[in-house]
Design a protein around this motif. Structure first.
Motif, PDB file in Angstrom:
ATOM      1  N   ALA A 227     -44.748  56.852 -18.915  1.00  0.00           N
ATOM      2  CA  ALA A 227     -44.592  55.396 -18.931  1.00  0.00           C
ATOM      3  C   ALA A 227     -45.764  54.669 -18.283  1.00  0.00           C
ATOM      4  CB  ALA A 227     -43.295  55.000 -18.229  1.00  0.00           C
ATOM      5  N   GLY A 228     -46.580  55.377 -17.534  1.00  0.00           N
ATOM      6  CA  GLY A 228     -47.667  54.726 -16.796  1.00  0.00           C
ATOM      7  C   GLY A 228     -47.221  54.236 -15.436  1.00  0.00           C
ATOM      8  N   THR A 229     -46.194  54.879 -14.878  1.00  0.00           N
ATOM      9  CA  THR A 229     -45.643  54.440 -13.597  1.00  0.00           C
ATOM     10  C   THR A 229     -46.649  54.601 -12.465  1.00  0.00           C
ATOM     11  OG1 THR A 229     -43.487  55.205 -14.395  1.00  0.00           O
ATOM     12  CG2 THR A 229     -43.661  54.657 -12.057  1.00  0.00           C
ATOM     13  N   THR A 230     -47.307  55.744 -12.406  1.00  0.00           N
ATOM     14  CA  THR A 230     -48.250  55.993 -11.318  1.00  0.00           C
ATOM     15  C   THR A 230     -49.378  54.975 -11.317  1.00  0.00           C
ATOM     16  OG1 THR A 230     -47.745  58.360 -11.338  1.00  0.00           O
ATOM     17  CG2 THR A 230     -49.805  57.689 -10.290  1.00  0.00           C
ATOM     18  N   ARG A 231     -49.954  54.711 -12.471  1.00  0.00           N
ATOM     19  CA  ARG A 231     -51.049  53.735 -12.552  1.00  0.00           C
ATOM     20  C   ARG A 231     -50.545  52.341 -12.180  1.00  0.00           C
ATOM     21  NH1 ARG A 231     -56.076  53.212 -15.181  1.00  0.00           N
ATOM     22  NH2 ARG A 231     -56.943  51.223 -14.492  1.00  0.00           N
ATOM     23  N   THR A 232     -49.338  51.995 -12.604  1.00  0.00           N
ATOM     24  CA  THR A 232     -48.780  50.691 -12.255  1.00  0.00           C
ATOM     25  C   THR A 232     -48.611  50.555 -10.755  1.00  0.00           C
ATOM     26  OG1 THR A 232     -47.610  50.583 -14.380  1.00  0.00           O
ATOM     27  CG2 THR A 232     -46.830  49.135 -12.623  1.00  0.00           C
ATOM     28  N   VAL A 233     -48.147  51.615 -10.104  1.00  0.00           N
ATOM     29  CA  VAL A 233     -47.989  51.600  -8.646  1.00  0.00           C
ATOM     30  C   VAL A 233     -49.333  51.396  -7.958  1.00  0.00           C
ATOM     31  CG1 VAL A 233     -47.394  53.009  -6.646  1.00  0.00           C
ATOM     32  CG2 VAL A 233     -45.886  52.984  -8.619  1.00  0.00           C
ATOM     33  N   VAL A 234     -50.349  52.117  -8.398  1.00  0.00           N
ATOM     34  CA  VAL A 234     -51.674  52.004  -7.776  1.00  0.00           C
ATOM     35  C   VAL A 234     -52.235  50.595  -7.952  1.00  0.00           C
ATOM     36  CG1 VAL A 234     -54.075  52.801  -7.924  1.00  0.00           C
ATOM     37  CG2 VAL A 234     -52.188  54.457  -7.949  1.00  0.00           C
ATOM     38  N   GLU A 235     -52.099  50.035  -9.144  1.00  0.00           N
ATOM     39  CA  GLU A 235     -52.619  48.694  -9.398  1.00  0.00           C
ATOM     40  C   GLU A 235     -51.864  47.649  -8.567  1.00  0.00           C
ATOM     41  OE1 GLU A 235     -55.240  47.839 -11.078  1.00  0.00           O
ATOM     42  OE2 GLU A 235     -55.706  49.697 -12.158  1.00  0.00           O
ATOM     43  N   ALA A 236     -50.528  47.770  -8.493  1.00  0.00           N
ATOM     44  CA  ALA A 236     -49.748  46.826  -7.687  1.00  0.00           C
ATOM     45  C   ALA A 236     -50.119  46.934  -6.212  1.00  0.00           C
ATOM     46  CB  ALA A 236     -48.254  47.082  -7.883  1.00  0.00           C
ATOM     47  N   ALA A 237     -50.344  48.151  -5.738  1.00  0.00           N
ATOM     48  CA  ALA A 237     -50.764  48.337  -4.350  1.00  0.00           C
ATOM     49  C   ALA A 237     -52.107  47.661  -4.092  1.00  0.00           C
ATOM     50  CB  ALA A 237     -50.852  49.825  -4.027  1.00  0.00           C
ATOM     51  N   ALA A 238     -53.028  47.759  -5.053  1.00  0.00           N
ATOM     52  CA  ALA A 238     -54.335  47.119  -4.905  1.00  0.00           C
ATOM     53  C   ALA A 238     -54.210  45.605  -4.847  1.00  0.00           C
ATOM     54  CB  ALA A 238     -55.262  47.536  -6.050  1.00  0.00           C
ATOM     55  N   ALA A 239     -53.317  45.039  -5.676  1.00  0.00           N
ATOM     56  CA  ALA A 239     -53.104  43.595  -5.651  1.00  0.00           C
ATOM     57  C   ALA A 239     -52.589  43.152  -4.286  1.00  0.00           C
ATOM     58  CB  ALA A 239     -52.123  43.190  -6.749  1.00  0.00           C
ATOM     59  N   LEU A 240     -51.699  43.954  -3.701  1.00  0.00           N
ATOM     60  CA  LEU A 240     -51.163  43.622  -2.381  1.00  0.00           C
ATOM     61  C   LEU A 240     -52.231  43.784  -1.298  1.00  0.00           C
ATOM     62  CD1 LEU A 240     -47.694  45.316  -2.807  1.00  0.00           C
ATOM     63  CD2 LEU A 240     -48.139  42.864  -2.629  1.00  0.00           C
ATOM     64  N   ALA A 241     -53.081  44.801  -1.428  1.00  0.00           N
ATOM     65  CA  ALA A 241     -54.172  44.978  -0.468  1.00  0.00           C
ATOM     66  C   ALA A 241     -55.157  43.824  -0.553  1.00  0.00           C
ATOM     67  CB  ALA A 241     -54.890  46.308  -0.713  1.00  0.00           C
ATOM     68  N   ALA A 242     -55.400  43.318  -1.773  1.00  0.00           N
ATOM     69  CA  ALA A 242     -56.277  42.164  -1.937  1.00  0.00           C
ATOM     70  C   ALA A 242     -55.687  40.923  -1.292  1.00  0.00           C
ATOM     71  CB  ALA A 242     -56.532  41.910  -3.429  1.00  0.00           C
ATOM     72  N   ASP A 243     -54.371  40.930  -1.122  1.00  0.00           N
ATOM     73  CA  ASP A 243     -53.672  39.820  -0.463  1.00  0.00           C
ATOM     74  C   ASP A 243     -53.548  40.050   1.037  1.00  0.00           C
ATOM     75  OD1 ASP A 243     -52.324  37.281  -1.028  1.00  0.00           O
ATOM     76  OD2 ASP A 243     -50.521  38.280  -0.284  1.00  0.00           O
ATOM     77  N   GLY A 244     -54.165  41.132   1.529  1.00  0.00           N
ATOM     78  CA  GLY A 244     -54.188  41.383   2.962  1.00  0.00           C
ATOM     79  C   GLY A 244     -53.098  42.288   3.480  1.00  0.00           C
ATOM     80  N   ARG A 245     -52.349  42.944   2.596  1.00  0.00           N
ATOM     81  CA  ARG A 245     -51.240  43.786   3.042  1.00  0.00           C
ATOM     82  C   ARG A 245     -51.707  45.213   3.373  1.00  0.00           C
ATOM     83  NH1 ARG A 245     -46.899  41.091   0.233  1.00  0.00           N
ATOM     84  NH2 ARG A 245     -47.577  38.919   0.168  1.00  0.00           N
ATOM     85  N   GLU A 246     -50.987  45.822   4.303  1.00  0.00           N
ATOM     86  CA  GLU A 246     -51.136  47.245   4.595  1.00  0.00           C
ATOM     87  C   GLU A 246     -50.078  47.958   3.763  1.00  0.00           C
ATOM     88  OE1 GLU A 246     -53.379  48.606   6.886  1.00  0.00           O
ATOM     89  OE2 GLU A 246     -54.250  46.599   7.073  1.00  0.00           O
ATOM     90  N   VAL A 247     -50.507  48.753   2.784  1.00  0.00           N
ATOM     91  CA  VAL A 247     -49.590  49.332   1.805  1.00  0.00           C
ATOM     92  C   VAL A 247     -49.608  50.853   1.907  1.00  0.00           C
ATOM     93  CG1 VAL A 247     -48.960  49.431  -0.636  1.00  0.00           C
ATOM     94  CG2 VAL A 247     -50.149  47.409   0.262  1.00  0.00           C
ATOM     95  N   THR A 248     -48.414  51.450   1.893  1.00  0.00           N
ATOM     96  CA  THR A 248     -48.285  52.899   1.794  1.00  0.00           C
ATOM     97  C   THR A 248     -47.658  53.240   0.462  1.00  0.00           C
ATOM     98  OG1 THR A 248     -48.032  53.192   4.194  1.00  0.00           O
ATOM     99  CG2 THR A 248     -47.242  54.975   2.783  1.00  0.00           C
TER     100      THR A 248
END
Length: 254
Positions: A19-40
């Motif tokens: 389904a592309g779940t892993t790539r979606t997770v990585v991209e969403a994490a990057a968007a949150l990091a660009a917003d200043g979040r600490e993401v695990t």
């Protein structure tokens, strides 16, 4: 990092394989990091072990070791920084699965699944946001990941197969007593999806995260996913030419 006051854990559940779940997770994490979040980002997709391909260098210990042989080790031992290739104010740590079959089998036991829930809880106390990469729900670790999350996003391909798989995924989530808060279609539009992520030419793992530089509809869709799963507004707006970095340009080059 000091412990945060509130939990923010989202399980991205693949409705079907591929389904592309892993790539979606990585991209969403990057968007949150660009917003200043600490993401695990935590890997519950033990069979495919896709998150490990986004980590440079040796992965030792991996997440399955933290659930079995190294159960007493802190989660930081199995966390690896994602190289975003661009300067952003936040940070992403990935806890990937990367193990031989024998340890994978032990990491799928009920006891290990209980430890996975505990690891998610610890990560939630140490990060702004936790995203969990979850395969189709058919094993103990997937159930544990769903139980350990506050929100649940179903990821499915924009196809007839994906449409049918969404219904089955909703049923399995209901069996666990939870509801999906978001349905995301990948590689195009699906009438039952809340957010549709368009196809991108940057589909290789080496191109990820593409949302920081590609811009356009792809980055805008990823931003919507990130905002929806955290339940909070993403303060940055996507620049059509520069992607999410256009919204945090004041940090670039510092």
């Amino acid at each position: 990092m000091s412990e945060t006051a509130t939990r923010d854990v989202t399980a991205f559940v693949g409705a079907t394989g591929g389904a592309g779940t892993t790539r979606t997770v990585v991209e969403a994490a990057a968007a949150l990091a660009a917003d200043g979040r600490e993401v695990t980002v935590i890997d519950a997709a033990f069979a495919t072990q896709g998150l490990g391909s986004y980590v440079s260098g040796r992965i030792e210990p991996d997440l399955t070791a933290l659930l079995t042989d190294a159960a007493d080790a802190p989660i930081s031992r199995g966390s690896y920084a994602l190289d975003l290739r661009e300067a952003v104010p936040g940070r992403i740590s990935i806890c990937p699965a990367n193990a031989p079959f024998e340890r994978l089998a032990r990491a799928k036991t009920p006891e290990a699944a209980q430890r996975l829930e505990s690891r998610i809880e610890t990560a939630a106390a140490q990060s702004d946001t936790v995203l969990v990469d979850v395969p189709p729900i058919a094993a103990n670790q997937a159930v544990a990941a769903v139980n350990g999350a506050d929100r649940h996003a179903v990821v499915t391909p924009a196809s007839e197969r994906g449409r049918d798989a969404v219904g089955r995924c909703h049923d399995r989530l209901a069996d666990l007593g939870v509801e999906a808060s978001l349905v995301v279609s990948t590689r195009g539009e699906l009438e039952t999806a809340d957010v549709a992520i368009p196809e991108t030419d940057a589909d290789d793992e080496r191109d990820a995260p593409a949302c920081l530089c590609e811009g356009g509809e792809f980055a805008a869709a990823i931003e919507r996913v990130a905002a929806a799963v955290t339940g909070r507004e993403i303060t940055a707006e996507v620049d059509s030419d520069r992607g999410l970095l256009g919204a945090v340009g004041e940090y670039v080059g510092r």
